[in-house]
Design an enzyme around this catalytic site. Structure first.
Site, PDB file in Angstrom:
ATOM      1  N   ASP A  10       0.844  -1.204   0.000  1.00  0.00           N
ATOM      2  CA  ASP A  10       0.000   0.000   0.000  1.00  0.00           C
ATOM      3  C   ASP A  10       0.880   1.254   0.000  1.00  0.00           C
ATOM      4  O   ASP A  10       0.831   2.050   0.929  1.00  0.00           O
ATOM      5  CB  ASP A  10      -0.950  -0.010   1.222  1.00  0.00           C
ATOM      6  N   ASP A  15       6.868   1.158   1.840  1.00  0.00           N
ATOM      7  CA  ASP A  15       6.549   0.185   0.784  1.00  0.00           C
ATOM      8  C   ASP A  15       7.381   0.487  -0.463  1.00  0.00           C
ATOM      9  O   ASP A  15       7.840  -0.423  -1.160  1.00  0.00           O
ATOM     10  CB  ASP A  15       5.074   0.283   0.385  1.00  0.00           C
ATOM     11  N   ASN A  39      -2.542   2.496   3.671  1.00  0.00           N
ATOM     12  CA  ASN A  39      -2.026   3.844   3.926  1.00  0.00           C
ATOM     13  C   ASN A  39      -2.889   4.908   3.263  1.00  0.00           C
ATOM     14  O   ASN A  39      -3.036   6.015   3.762  1.00  0.00           O
ATOM     15  CB  ASN A  39      -0.593   3.972   3.405  1.00  0.00           C
ATOM     16  N   THR A 124       3.034  -6.147   2.760  1.00  0.00           N
ATOM     17  CA  THR A 124       3.549  -5.021   3.550  1.00  0.00           C
ATOM     18  C   THR A 124       2.406  -4.023   3.798  1.00  0.00           C
ATOM     19  O   THR A 124       2.620  -2.810   3.796  1.00  0.00           O
ATOM     20  CB  THR A 124       4.721  -4.333   2.813  1.00  0.00           C
ATOM     21  N   PHE A 165      -0.544  -0.819  12.711  1.00  0.00           N
ATOM     22  CA  PHE A 165      -1.459  -0.336  11.668  1.00  0.00           C
ATOM     23  C   PHE A 165      -1.960  -1.445  10.730  1.00  0.00           C
ATOM     24  O   PHE A 165      -3.169  -1.581  10.506  1.00  0.00           O
ATOM     25  CB  PHE A 165      -0.771   0.780  10.852  1.00  0.00           C
ATOM     26  N   ASN A 166      -1.069  -2.222  10.110  1.00  0.00           N
ATOM     27  CA  ASN A 166      -1.499  -3.181   9.085  1.00  0.00           C
ATOM     28  C   ASN A 166      -2.481  -4.205   9.639  1.00  0.00           C
ATOM     29  O   ASN A 166      -3.399  -4.637   8.943  1.00  0.00           O
ATOM     30  CB  ASN A 166      -0.293  -3.911   8.464  1.00  0.00           C
ATOM     31  N   HIS A 239       9.804   0.266   7.920  1.00  0.00           N
ATOM     32  CA  HIS A 239       9.243  -1.047   8.274  1.00  0.00           C
ATOM     33  C   HIS A 239       9.307  -2.073   7.139  1.00  0.00           C
ATOM     34  O   HIS A 239       9.810  -3.185   7.302  1.00  0.00           O
ATOM     35  CB  HIS A 239       7.765  -0.877   8.653  1.00  0.00           C
ATOM     36  N   ASP A 240       8.683  -1.722   6.014  1.00  0.00           N
ATOM     37  CA  ASP A 240       8.364  -2.748   5.016  1.00  0.00           C
ATOM     38  C   ASP A 240       9.571  -3.442   4.371  1.00  0.00           C
ATOM     39  O   ASP A 240       9.513  -4.650   4.101  1.00  0.00           O
ATOM     40  CB  ASP A 240       7.446  -2.149   3.938  1.00  0.00           C
TER      41      ASP A 240
END
Ligand code: BDR
Ligand code: CA
Length: 314
Positions: A10, A15, A39, A124, A165-166, A239-240
């Site tokens: 996203d 990402d 996102n 992700t 979040f995810n 993060h991703d």
């Protein structure tokens, strides 16, 4: 032989870097990019995937849009973190890479069916597409080598005190994935917060002196401002790309086996990943849970991949 992967994303600042790492590192073969609402709306995340492929010269990799909303609850976007475009910061040119008309879930199913080897899925983003894939096409589970996802946390969240979040955006989907029986590796906040884009990282990127590296610096600079403002971080966590790095070289991300359950009902804890590393709950192990990142090797791979793609473009 490179590991065949599909990234379900996203974009999203982090990402975007995950896509570049996957496209620029020889240890993986990026078979497809699928997008989902998270996102930002799926229209925006798909546009952003096309933008990244355009500026990074990622061609010949199909991009397919997927679900526009979570399985059960309304969509919650992260415009406070990623801006109104979902990838605020750089000025992107008009994308020259198009999306294909196939739905993300159908594209994933077709690739899984047709590819000679089992394929690794790297989500992700919220897990809506992956849950739908496993529900709509249950037979394809046997064709998935593993699911290496960014999401969840062993300790606290970033959207609520408990939830990352995810997982928080679509807890029912995450629940389907963790209960699917497919091997799952969870790269949660506890490990992605070790992937900090420090001033030293930005300086290394700047020294690449390519247009793509400059775009990456702009992405990370925007992300840095967000993380400073919302959470007081000195440097932002990317993060991703950690999930992609785990596939590229498992030694970069150390994991332990554990049972992971997604909290669906808690009044204050909905969307939390309950990670039981000490078998308190007597539940079977269903995941590998990432705990430690070799950040030096991680950034070497990320920066090299951006250099490879950026030099190809120059
Ligand atoms: C996750 O949420 C999104 O905002 C990021 O792209 C990452 O996938 C981190 O919680
Ligand atoms: Ca993401």
């Amino acid at each position: 032989m490179p590991v065949p992967i599909i990234i379900d994303c996203d974009p999203g600042h982090d990402d975007a870097i995950a896509l570049m790492l996957a496209a620029g590192d020889p240890a993986v073969e990026l078979l497809a990019i699928t997008t989902v609402a998270g996102n930002q709306t799926v229209e925006k995340t798909t546009l952003n995937a096309r933008r990244i492929c355009t500026v990074a010269g990622i061609t010949g990799v199909p991009i397919a849009a997927g679900c526009a909303r979570p399985l059960v609850q309304p969509l919650l976007v992260a415009d406070d973190v990623h801006g109104t475009s979902g990838m605020d910061g750089p000025q992107f040119p008009e994308p020259t890479v198009d999306a294909v008309p196939e739905h993300a879930v159908d594209l994933m199913h077709r690739i899984l069916t047709e590819h000679p080897e089992p394929v690794t899925l790297v989500p992700t983003a919220p897990l809506t597409n992956i849950a739908l894939l496993l529900t709509r096409y249950p037979d394809c589970a046997a064709r998935i080598r593993e699911i290496v996802l960014m999401g969840g946390s062993t300790k606290g969240g970033n959207r609520t005190p408990a939830a990352e979040f995810n997982v928080y955006v679509d807890p029912e989907a995450a629940d389907v994935v963790f209960r699917s029986g497919v091997p799952v590796t969870m790269c949660g906040l506890n490990v992605t917060h070790q992937a900090l884009a420090t001033p030293g990282v930005l300086a290394r990127l700047e020294s690449l002196d390519t247009e793509l590296a400059r775009i990456c610096v702009q992405l990370m600079t925007y992300f840095a401002a967000t993380y400073r403002r919302l959470w007081g971080f000195a440097s932002p966590p990317l993060h991703d790309p950690v999930a992609v790095a785990r596939v590229i070289d498992p030694a970069i991300v150390q994991c332990v086996d554990a049972s992971v359950a997604v909290e669906l009902r808690g009044q204050y804890t909905r969307g939390a990943t309950v990670v039981d590393m000490h078998q308190y709950l007597d539940r079977p192990v269903n995941a590998r849970v990432a705990l430690a990142l070799d950040s030096e090797r991680f950034w070497d791979r990320v920066i090299t991949a951006i250099d490879v793609l950026g030099s190809r473009r120059a």
